[in-house]
Design an enzyme around this catalytic site. Structure first.
Site, mmCIF file in Angstrom:
data_model
loop_
_atom_site.group_PDB
_atom_site.id
_atom_site.type_symbol
_atom_site.label_atom_id
_atom_site.label_comp_id
_atom_site.label_asym_id
_atom_site.label_seq_id
_atom_site.Cartn_x
_atom_site.Cartn_y
_atom_site.Cartn_z
ATOM 1 N N ALA A 84 93.752 -49.649 52.500
ATOM 2 C CA ALA A 84 93.788 -50.634 51.416
ATOM 3 C C ALA A 84 92.401 -50.770 50.812
ATOM 4 O O ALA A 84 91.414 -50.955 51.533
ATOM 5 C CB ALA A 84 94.259 -51.989 51.941
ATOM 6 N N THR A 134 85.374 -42.325 51.641
ATOM 7 C CA THR A 134 85.184 -41.360 50.557
ATOM 8 C C THR A 134 83.859 -40.616 50.695
ATOM 9 O O THR A 134 82.904 -41.145 51.275
ATOM 10 C CB THR A 134 85.197 -42.122 49.209
ATOM 11 O OG1 THR A 134 84.731 -41.261 48.171
ATOM 12 C CG2 THR A 134 84.262 -43.330 49.241
ATOM 13 N N ASP A 135 83.806 -39.423 50.113
ATOM 14 C CA ASP A 135 82.535 -38.682 50.106
ATOM 15 C C ASP A 135 81.525 -39.322 49.153
ATOM 16 O O ASP A 135 80.342 -38.974 49.173
ATOM 17 C CB ASP A 135 82.762 -37.208 49.724
ATOM 18 C CG ASP A 135 83.380 -37.010 48.346
ATOM 19 O OD1 ASP A 135 83.718 -38.003 47.675
ATOM 20 O OD2 ASP A 135 83.514 -35.834 47.932
ATOM 21 N N GLU A 136 81.984 -40.267 48.309
ATOM 22 C CA GLU A 136 81.071 -40.850 47.318
ATOM 23 C C GLU A 136 79.978 -41.694 47.976
ATOM 24 O O GLU A 136 78.964 -41.990 47.349
ATOM 25 C CB GLU A 136 81.869 -41.654 46.273
ATOM 26 C CG GLU A 136 82.895 -40.753 45.595
ATOM 27 C CD GLU A 136 83.624 -41.359 44.405
ATOM 28 O OE1 GLU A 136 83.078 -42.262 43.753
ATOM 29 O OE2 GLU A 136 84.749 -40.898 44.120
ATOM 30 N N TYR A 159 81.693 -49.067 43.408
ATOM 31 C CA TYR A 159 82.771 -48.620 44.307
ATOM 32 C C TYR A 159 82.190 -47.972 45.554
ATOM 33 O O TYR A 159 82.524 -48.360 46.692
ATOM 34 C CB TYR A 159 83.688 -47.622 43.572
ATOM 35 C CG TYR A 159 84.593 -46.828 44.507
ATOM 36 C CD1 TYR A 159 85.596 -47.450 45.244
ATOM 37 C CD2 TYR A 159 84.424 -45.438 44.657
ATOM 38 C CE1 TYR A 159 86.417 -46.726 46.107
ATOM 39 C CE2 TYR A 159 85.242 -44.706 45.511
ATOM 40 C CZ TYR A 159 86.231 -45.356 46.242
ATOM 41 O OH TYR A 159 87.030 -44.630 47.100
ATOM 42 N N LYS A 163 82.320 -49.070 49.571
ATOM 43 C CA LYS A 163 82.892 -48.231 50.642
ATOM 44 C C LYS A 163 81.823 -47.942 51.701
ATOM 45 O O LYS A 163 82.110 -47.938 52.911
ATOM 46 C CB LYS A 163 83.449 -46.924 50.076
ATOM 47 C CG LYS A 163 84.681 -47.064 49.203
ATOM 48 C CD LYS A 163 85.922 -47.611 49.918
ATOM 49 C CE LYS A 163 86.496 -46.657 50.944
ATOM 50 N NZ LYS A 163 87.795 -47.179 51.482
HETATM 51 P P1 NAD Z 1 95.061 -46.738 45.435
HETATM 52 O O1 NAD Z 1 94.239 -47.580 44.504
HETATM 53 O O2 NAD Z 1 96.083 -45.814 44.869
HETATM 54 O O3 NAD Z 1 95.837 -47.681 46.468
HETATM 55 C C1 NAD Z 1 95.223 -48.762 47.109
HETATM 56 C C2 NAD Z 1 96.322 -49.576 47.780
HETATM 57 O O4 NAD Z 1 95.693 -50.688 48.444
HETATM 58 C C3 NAD Z 1 97.353 -50.162 46.802
HETATM 59 O O5 NAD Z 1 98.650 -49.988 47.324
HETATM 60 C C4 NAD Z 1 96.992 -51.647 46.747
HETATM 61 O O6 NAD Z 1 98.104 -52.484 46.477
HETATM 62 C C5 NAD Z 1 96.432 -51.876 48.146
HETATM 63 N N1 NAD Z 1 95.498 -53.011 48.209
HETATM 64 C C6 NAD Z 1 94.457 -53.273 47.368
HETATM 65 N N2 NAD Z 1 93.852 -54.431 47.744
HETATM 66 C C7 NAD Z 1 94.523 -54.879 48.835
HETATM 67 C C8 NAD Z 1 94.356 -56.010 49.688
HETATM 68 N N3 NAD Z 1 93.395 -56.924 49.460
HETATM 69 N N4 NAD Z 1 95.195 -56.155 50.733
HETATM 70 C C9 NAD Z 1 96.190 -55.255 50.967
HETATM 71 N N5 NAD Z 1 96.400 -54.173 50.183
HETATM 72 C C10 NAD Z 1 95.569 -53.995 49.130
HETATM 73 O O7 NAD Z 1 93.994 -45.971 46.332
HETATM 74 P P2 NAD Z 1 94.044 -44.488 46.949
HETATM 75 O O8 NAD Z 1 93.524 -43.538 45.942
HETATM 76 O O9 NAD Z 1 95.366 -44.269 47.563
HETATM 77 O O10 NAD Z 1 92.930 -44.627 48.087
HETATM 78 C C11 NAD Z 1 93.272 -45.086 49.390
HETATM 79 C C12 NAD Z 1 92.010 -45.116 50.244
HETATM 80 O O11 NAD Z 1 91.455 -43.803 50.299
HETATM 81 C C13 NAD Z 1 90.911 -46.017 49.687
HETATM 82 O O12 NAD Z 1 90.288 -46.659 50.763
HETATM 83 C C14 NAD Z 1 89.961 -45.069 48.990
HETATM 84 O O13 NAD Z 1 88.637 -45.574 49.008
HETATM 85 C C15 NAD Z 1 90.100 -43.833 49.871
HETATM 86 N N6 NAD Z 1 89.838 -42.545 49.201
HETATM 87 C C16 NAD Z 1 90.447 -42.241 48.017
HETATM 88 C C17 NAD Z 1 90.219 -40.991 47.437
HETATM 89 C C18 NAD Z 1 90.899 -40.581 46.131
HETATM 90 O O14 NAD Z 1 90.602 -39.504 45.604
HETATM 91 N N7 NAD Z 1 91.818 -41.357 45.610
HETATM 92 C C19 NAD Z 1 89.376 -40.067 48.065
HETATM 93 C C20 NAD Z 1 88.772 -40.428 49.278
HETATM 94 C C21 NAD Z 1 89.028 -41.655 49.848
HETATM 95 P P1 TYD Z 2 88.071 -40.035 38.679
HETATM 96 O O1 TYD Z 2 89.447 -39.462 38.728
HETATM 97 O O2 TYD Z 2 87.888 -41.415 38.131
HETATM 98 O O3 TYD Z 2 87.468 -39.926 40.153
HETATM 99 P P2 TYD Z 2 85.941 -40.185 40.688
HETATM 100 O O4 TYD Z 2 85.181 -40.902 39.652
HETATM 101 O O5 TYD Z 2 86.168 -41.041 41.894
HETATM 102 O O6 TYD Z 2 85.399 -38.830 41.003
HETATM 103 O O7 TYD Z 2 87.161 -39.061 37.818
HETATM 104 C C1 TYD Z 2 87.022 -37.691 38.138
HETATM 105 C C2 TYD Z 2 86.009 -37.087 37.170
HETATM 106 O O8 TYD Z 2 86.564 -37.116 35.829
HETATM 107 C C3 TYD Z 2 84.714 -37.865 37.094
HETATM 108 O O9 TYD Z 2 83.623 -36.962 36.924
HETATM 109 C C4 TYD Z 2 84.873 -38.725 35.853
HETATM 110 C C5 TYD Z 2 85.737 -37.862 34.933
HETATM 111 N N1 TYD Z 2 86.634 -38.612 34.029
HETATM 112 C C6 TYD Z 2 86.640 -38.324 32.639
HETATM 113 O O10 TYD Z 2 85.906 -37.443 32.163
HETATM 114 N N2 TYD Z 2 87.482 -39.038 31.840
HETATM 115 C C7 TYD Z 2 88.301 -40.017 32.310
HETATM 116 O O11 TYD Z 2 89.031 -40.666 31.513
HETATM 117 C C8 TYD Z 2 88.298 -40.280 33.734
HETATM 118 C C9 TYD Z 2 89.185 -41.344 34.319
HETATM 119 C C10 TYD Z 2 87.451 -39.547 34.546
#
Ligand code: NAD
Ligand code: TYD
Length: 354
Positions: A84, A134-136, A159, A163
Site C-alpha cells: 500500500a 522501489t529502485d528510485e 515520492y 519510500k
Molecule cells: P498503485 O498506486 O497502483 O496501488 C497502491 C494501492 O495502495 C491502491 O490499491 C491503494 O488503494 C492502496 N492504498 C493507498 N493508500 C492506502 C492506505 N493509506 N491504506 C491502505 N491502502 C492504501 O501502486 P503500485 O504501482 O501497485 O505499487 C505498489 C507498491 O510497489 C508501492 O509501494 C510502490 O512504491 C511499489 N513499487 C511500484 C513500482 C511501479 O512501477 N509501479 C515499482 C517498484 C515498486
Molecule cells: P512514470 O510511469 O510516471 O514512472 P516513474 O516516474 O516512476 O519512472 O514515468 C516513466 C517515465 O516516463 C519517466 O521518465 C517520466 C516519463 N513520462 C512522460 O514523459 N510523460 C508522461 O505523461 C508520464 C506520466 C511520464
C-alpha cells in the site's frame, strides 16, 4: 512459515497480481487483502479471485493504527507483504504531504502493529514483514552503471524520499526490535491493471482516443521495465526464500529511452487497432519536463538470480504486446477508471505543461 498473510494495497496495480498469485498458488494460506481503495485501488482487478475460500478483502487505511492492531490480533497475521502506498511521482510533486502520510506514517503504523501483535503472541519466530519498495530510492544514474543492493540511498523526488524513509523504518525495526523483515527494490513495472497516470497505460489510452502524447523534456530519460507478473513471481520467491534482514533488487536488465519506448508502443498500438503503420506518431507532443526528473534508472538483479534463481519470464516485446492487447480488450475498464475525478487530474497535471 507464515500462513495468515496480510497483503496491503492488494487492489492496486502490483498488489492485485501478488494477491492473485498467492491465492491461486497457496490454497492452504489465508490471504487478507487490506486496501483503502483510493483512486488507484480497484476491486474489479480481483474479480477472478474474490470467491476463493482462502481470500478475504478488508477495506481499511494503514494509517489507522488501532484498526491495524485489531486486524493483526483477530486474524493472527504472521506474514505481511506491504504494497500500500501513494505511488506516482507527479502527484508527489503536487502533494508531498499525502506521500509522507501514507508511505512513511502508514508503514510505521503497520510495523508497530505487527511488532506489538507478534511480541504478545510468542515472539518473532516464523514471522516476516516484507516491504515492497522501489529502485528510485537510489536516486538517478548517468549513462553508465547499475544500482546494486549496496548503492547508497539518494532519493530525489518526494515520492522516492517517502519510500526511502519507509525503507529506513523497516530496517530500524529489524535492528532495534529483531523483527524479521525483507525489502525488495524494483524497477518500473508495466502490464495489465495499471492506473493510466503512469507512462505506458496513459499513452495507450491516449493513442486509443487520438489524444496528444505528453513526452516530458526531450524524452531522453531511461527506465528499466519489468512485466508486473514477473515482479509478483520475484516477491513470491523472496517471501519464501529470503534471509531476514536482507535486501533484494528486482529488475529486468531492460533499459529503454522514453522516446524509443514510446515509438515502439505507438507501432504496436497502431497495428493492433488496424491503423496504418506509424499513423499515431504525430500525436507525440514534447512538453515541459518533470521537476527534478531522474535521468536514468538501471537495476542489477544478479543477487536475486544467483541466490534464489529468479529471472524474468517474458521478453519485453512479448510483454508489451500482451499489455497493449489487454488495454485494448479492456476498453470499458479504462473508460471506468478515467471517468469522474480522472478528468480533473488530467487537466490539472497536463493543462499547464503544453
Ligand atoms: P498503485 O498506486 O497502483 O496501488 C497502491 C494501492 O495502495 C491502491 O490499491 C491503494 O488503494 C492502496 N492504498 C493507498 N493508500 C492506502 C492506505 N493509506 N491504506 C491502505 N491502502 C492504501 O501502486 P503500485 O504501482 O501497485 O505499487 C505498489 C507498491 O510497489 C508501492 O509501494 C510502490 O512504491 C511499489 N513499487 C511500484 C513500482 C511501479 O512501477 N509501479 C515499482 C517498484 C515498486
Ligand atoms: P512514470 O510511469 O510516471 O514512472 P516513474 O516516474 O516512476 O519512472 O514515468 C516513466 C517515465 O516516463 C519517466 O521518465 C517520466 C516519463 N513520462 C512522460 O514523459 N510523460 C508522461 O505523461 C508520464 C506520466 C511520464
Amino acid at each position: 512459515m507464515s500462513r495468515n498473510i496480510l497483503i496491503t494495497g492488494g487492489a492496486g496495480f502490483i498488489g492485485s497480481h501478488v494477491v492473485r498469485l498467492f491465492v491461486n498458488k497457496y490454497p492452504d494460506y489465508r490471504i487478507f487483502n487490506l486496501d483503502k481503495l483510493t483512486y488507484a485501488g480497484n476491486l474489479e482487478n480481483l474479480r477472478d479471485v474474490e470467491q476463493a475460500p482462502n481470500y478475504t478483502f478488508i477495506k481499511g487505511d494503514i494509517c489507522d493504527f488501532d484498526r491495524m492492531r485489531e486486524i493483526f490480533t483477530e486474524h493472527r497475521i504472521d506474514g505481511v507483504i506491504h504494497l500500500a502506498a501513494e505511488s506516482h511521482v507527479d502527484r508527489s510533486i503536487r502533494d508531498p504531504f499525502a506521500f509522507a502520510q501514507t508511505n512513511v506514517l502508514g508503514t510505521l503504523s503497520l510495523l508497530q502493529a505487527a511488532r506489538l501483535a507478534w511480541e504478545d503472541t510468542g515472539g518473532m519466530d516464523g514471522k516476516l514483514f516484507y516491504h515492497v519498495s522501489t529502485d528510485e530510492v537510489y536516486g538517478s544514474l548517468d549513462e553508465r552503471g547499475f544500482f546494486t543492493e549496496t548503492t547508497s540511498y539518494d532519493p530525489k523526488s518526494p515520492y522516492s524520499a517517502s519510500k526511502a524513509s519507509s525503507d529506513h523504518f523497516v530496517r530500524a525495526y529489524h535492528n532495534t526490535y529483531g523483527m524479521p523483515v525483507v525489502i525488495s527494490n524494483c524497477s518500473n513495472n508495466y502490464g495489465p491493471n495499471q492506473f493510466p497516470e503512469k507512462l505506458i497505460p496513459l499513452f495507450i489510452n491516449n493513442i486509443r482516443h487520438n489524444k496528444p502524447l505528453p513526452v516530458y523534456g526531450k524524452g531522453e530519460n531511461v527506465r528499466d521495465w519489468l512485466y508486473v507478473v514477473d515482479h509478483a513471481r520475484a516477491i513470491d520467491v523472496i517471501f519464501h526464500g529470503c534471509r531476514p534482514g536482507d535486501t533484494y533488487n528486482i529488475g529486468g536488465f531492460n533499459e529503454w529511452k522514453n522516446i524509443d519506448l514510446i515509438r515502439t508502443m505507438i507501432r504496436v498500438v497502431d497495428r493492433l487497432l488496424g491503423r496504418p503503420e506509424g499513423a499515431s506518431l504525430n500525436l507525440i507532443a514534447y512538453v515541459t519536463d518533470r521537476a527534478g526528473h531522474d535521468l536514468r534508472y538501471a537495476i542489477d538483479s544478479t543477487k536475486l538470480k544467483n541466490e534464489l534463481g529468479w529471472e524474468p519470464s517474458l521478453q519485453f516485446e512479448e510483454g508489451l504486446e500482451k499489455t497493449v492487447r489487454w488495454y485494448l480488450d479492456n476498453g470499458p475498464w479504462l473508460d471506468r477508471v478515467t471517468s469522474g475525478a480522472y478528468q480533473k487530474y488530467y487537466d490539472t497535471m497536463y493543462g499547464e505543461r503544453s
